[in-house]
Design a protein around this motif. Structure first.
Motif, PDB file in Angstrom:
ATOM      1  N   SER A 191      19.588  32.864  32.188  1.00  0.00           N
ATOM      2  CA  SER A 191      18.268  32.223  32.200  1.00  0.00           C
ATOM      3  C   SER A 191      17.310  32.879  33.181  1.00  0.00           C
ATOM      4  CB  SER A 191      18.419  30.730  32.515  1.00  0.00           C
ATOM      5  OG  SER A 191      19.080  30.556  33.760  1.00  0.00           O
ATOM      6  N   GLU A 192      17.819  33.296  34.342  1.00  0.00           N
ATOM      7  CA  GLU A 192      16.941  33.901  35.345  1.00  0.00           C
ATOM      8  C   GLU A 192      16.481  35.301  34.964  1.00  0.00           C
ATOM      9  OE1 GLU A 192      21.216  34.455  36.952  1.00  0.00           O
ATOM     10  OE2 GLU A 192      20.082  33.073  35.665  1.00  0.00           O
ATOM     11  N   GLU A 193      17.077  35.859  33.927  1.00  0.00           N
ATOM     12  CA  GLU A 193      16.734  37.217  33.514  1.00  0.00           C
ATOM     13  C   GLU A 193      15.872  37.246  32.259  1.00  0.00           C
ATOM     14  OE1 GLU A 193      17.832  40.261  35.028  1.00  0.00           O
ATOM     15  OE2 GLU A 193      18.242  38.856  36.655  1.00  0.00           O
ATOM     16  N   TYR A 213      17.744  49.777  34.551  1.00  0.00           N
ATOM     17  CA  TYR A 213      17.730  48.762  35.602  1.00  0.00           C
ATOM     18  C   TYR A 213      18.919  47.832  35.414  1.00  0.00           C
ATOM     19  CZ  TYR A 213      15.457  46.097  31.877  1.00  0.00           C
ATOM     20  OH  TYR A 213      15.168  45.495  30.693  1.00  0.00           O
ATOM     21  N   GLU A 214      19.196  47.052  36.447  1.00  0.00           N
ATOM     22  CA  GLU A 214      20.331  46.135  36.427  1.00  0.00           C
ATOM     23  C   GLU A 214      19.880  44.746  35.981  1.00  0.00           C
ATOM     24  OE1 GLU A 214      22.151  46.201  40.249  1.00  0.00           O
ATOM     25  OE2 GLU A 214      22.700  48.324  40.107  1.00  0.00           O
ATOM     26  N   SER A 215      20.756  44.075  35.258  1.00  0.00           N
ATOM     27  CA  SER A 215      20.438  42.739  34.785  1.00  0.00           C
ATOM     28  C   SER A 215      21.740  41.961  34.599  1.00  0.00           C
ATOM     29  CB  SER A 215      19.656  42.803  33.470  1.00  0.00           C
ATOM     30  OG  SER A 215      19.202  41.516  33.104  1.00  0.00           O
ATOM     31  N   ILE A 216      21.607  40.731  34.106  1.00  0.00           N
ATOM     32  CA  ILE A 216      22.767  39.865  33.891  1.00  0.00           C
ATOM     33  C   ILE A 216      22.703  39.332  32.466  1.00  0.00           C
ATOM     34  CG2 ILE A 216      24.007  37.800  34.643  1.00  0.00           C
ATOM     35  CD1 ILE A 216      22.588  38.085  37.348  1.00  0.00           C
ATOM     36  N   VAL A 217      23.793  39.488  31.741  1.00  0.00           N
ATOM     37  CA  VAL A 217      23.908  38.906  30.411  1.00  0.00           C
ATOM     38  C   VAL A 217      25.072  37.920  30.424  1.00  0.00           C
ATOM     39  CG1 VAL A 217      22.901  40.882  29.209  1.00  0.00           C
ATOM     40  CG2 VAL A 217      25.363  40.824  29.638  1.00  0.00           C
ATOM     41  N   LEU A 218      25.135  37.103  29.388  1.00  0.00           N
ATOM     42  CA  LEU A 218      26.192  36.087  29.298  1.00  0.00           C
ATOM     43  C   LEU A 218      27.190  36.472  28.219  1.00  0.00           C
ATOM     44  CD1 LEU A 218      23.971  32.864  29.416  1.00  0.00           C
ATOM     45  CD2 LEU A 218      25.110  34.021  31.329  1.00  0.00           C
ATOM     46  N   ASN A 219      28.466  36.312  28.550  1.00  0.00           N
ATOM     47  CA  ASN A 219      29.476  36.572  27.530  1.00  0.00           C
ATOM     48  C   ASN A 219      29.659  35.352  26.647  1.00  0.00           C
ATOM     49  OD1 ASN A 219      31.130  34.769  28.933  1.00  0.00           O
ATOM     50  ND2 ASN A 219      32.247  36.409  29.997  1.00  0.00           N
ATOM     51  N   LYS A 220      30.565  35.428  25.708  1.00  0.00           N
ATOM     52  CA  LYS A 220      30.741  34.360  24.729  1.00  0.00           C
ATOM     53  C   LYS A 220      31.105  33.036  25.381  1.00  0.00           C
ATOM     54  CE  LYS A 220      33.122  33.471  20.339  1.00  0.00           C
ATOM     55  NZ  LYS A 220      34.075  34.022  19.342  1.00  0.00           N
ATOM     56  N   ASN A 221      31.797  33.104  26.516  1.00  0.00           N
ATOM     57  CA  ASN A 221      32.218  31.888  27.216  1.00  0.00           C
ATOM     58  C   ASN A 221      31.186  31.398  28.227  1.00  0.00           C
ATOM     59  OD1 ASN A 221      34.722  31.876  25.864  1.00  0.00           O
ATOM     60  ND2 ASN A 221      35.545  33.385  27.310  1.00  0.00           N
ATOM     61  N   GLY A 222      30.029  32.063  28.280  1.00  0.00           N
ATOM     62  CA  GLY A 222      28.981  31.656  29.207  1.00  0.00           C
ATOM     63  C   GLY A 222      29.095  32.292  30.570  1.00  0.00           C
ATOM     64  N   GLY A 223      30.107  33.141  30.779  1.00  0.00           N
ATOM     65  CA  GLY A 223      30.251  33.820  32.052  1.00  0.00           C
ATOM     66  C   GLY A 223      29.240  34.936  32.217  1.00  0.00           C
ATOM     67  N   LYS A 224      28.879  35.212  33.462  1.00  0.00           N
ATOM     68  CA  LYS A 224      27.896  36.253  33.735  1.00  0.00           C
ATOM     69  C   LYS A 224      28.542  37.634  33.749  1.00  0.00           C
ATOM     70  CE  LYS A 224      24.669  33.379  36.364  1.00  0.00           C
ATOM     71  NZ  LYS A 224      23.941  33.214  37.641  1.00  0.00           N
ATOM     72  N   VAL A 225      27.847  38.567  33.117  1.00  0.00           N
ATOM     73  CA  VAL A 225      28.289  39.962  33.101  1.00  0.00           C
ATOM     74  C   VAL A 225      27.148  40.802  33.663  1.00  0.00           C
ATOM     75  CG1 VAL A 225      29.112  41.886  31.701  1.00  0.00           C
ATOM     76  CG2 VAL A 225      29.678  39.531  31.040  1.00  0.00           C
TER      77      VAL A 225
END
Length: 261
Positions: A191-193, A213-225
């Protein structure tokens, strides 16, 4: 039957019967002999006695030819050859009605010849197109293999929707490729990204957005990658799409955080 040689100022006997059978392959210049004269003038021609005709070609000096007639063959409105008939000296001369008959036959032969040329041209075009399509498919297959085997995640977005993902991209997010093709890119963003990544989603990358650039995505289980993202615009049919490369840097980020702690 003589045919004009493409790009040259001569024509060659391609089909000969009777006394002309041994002369198949003989070439005459424009204006030379009966066939050369028909080609030059574009008109049918009748010679009562070829033996004594002043314009006789020396290439046929060793055969006895009597009355002769010739008519042009046309293709695409241009003379492409000459159809000729000869008689031995002891036979009666051709008549004007026979010359008219030859001209009508030459018109029919011209249609058949044009159809044959069009067929050959079309077949050549189809063969070339088939080869080009085969080469394109082979090139696409090789490119797909390279992309699928890449250790970098690759995806294509059109209006924010996944159009293509390679296996490593899907694996990084814990999905199958088929599952991601049913999702929007922003559905996989933390959400913050999302505000920052909207520009990628809408393929409107601005100059101030870094190429990498660096960012954060969510995996299928909702964990941050944690990922490193590179993106750019590419043609996609009649539209433009966003090409995204991601590299999983979660381990590195976790190690950096552990050091800081």
């Amino acid at each position: 039957v003589y045919l004009v040689n493409a790009g040259k100022d001569d024509l060659t006997l391609r089909l000969g019967t009777g006394m002309f059978a041994p002369y198949v392959g003989t070439t005459v210049k424009r204006g030379e002999g009966l066939s050369g004269m028909v080609w030059e003038t574009g008109q049918a021609l009748m010679v009562e006695d070829y033996q004594t005709w002043p314009e006789r070609s020396p290439k046929f000096a060793d055969i006895e030819v009597g009355s002769s007639i010739g008519a042009p063959l046309l293709a695409s409105g241009e003379i492409c050859g000459v159809l000729g008939i000869t008689r031995k000296p002891e036979l009666p001369s051709f008549t004007s009605s026979e010359l008219d008959l030859l001209k009508r036959f030459a018109n029919l032969a011209s249609v058949a010849l044009e159809n044959a040329r069009l067929h050959t041209s079309l077949q050549t075009e189809l063969d070339e197109r088939t080869l080009a399509e085969y080469a394109l498919r082979e090139s696409e297959d090789k490119l797909r293999s390279i992309i699928d085997l890449s250790n970098v995640g690759i995806a294509i977005l059109l209006d924010g929707h996944f159009q293509f993902v390679n296996p490593i991209f899907a694996h990084t997010l814990g999905y199958t490729s088929a599952e991601l093709l049913e999702k929007d890119f922003l559905d996989c963003c933390a959400s913050e990204e999302r505000e920052k990544l909207k520009e990628l989603s809408s393929h409107r990358i601005k100059d101030e957005v870094p190429a990498k650039y660096e960012s954060i995505v969510l995996n299928k289980n909702g964990g941050k990658v944690f990922v490193e993202i590179s993106a750019g615009i590419i043609p996609y049919g009649s539209k433009t799409a966003t090409l995204i490369f991601i590299n999983d840097i979660t381990k590195r980020k976790m190690a950096e955080q552990a050091v800081q702690d």
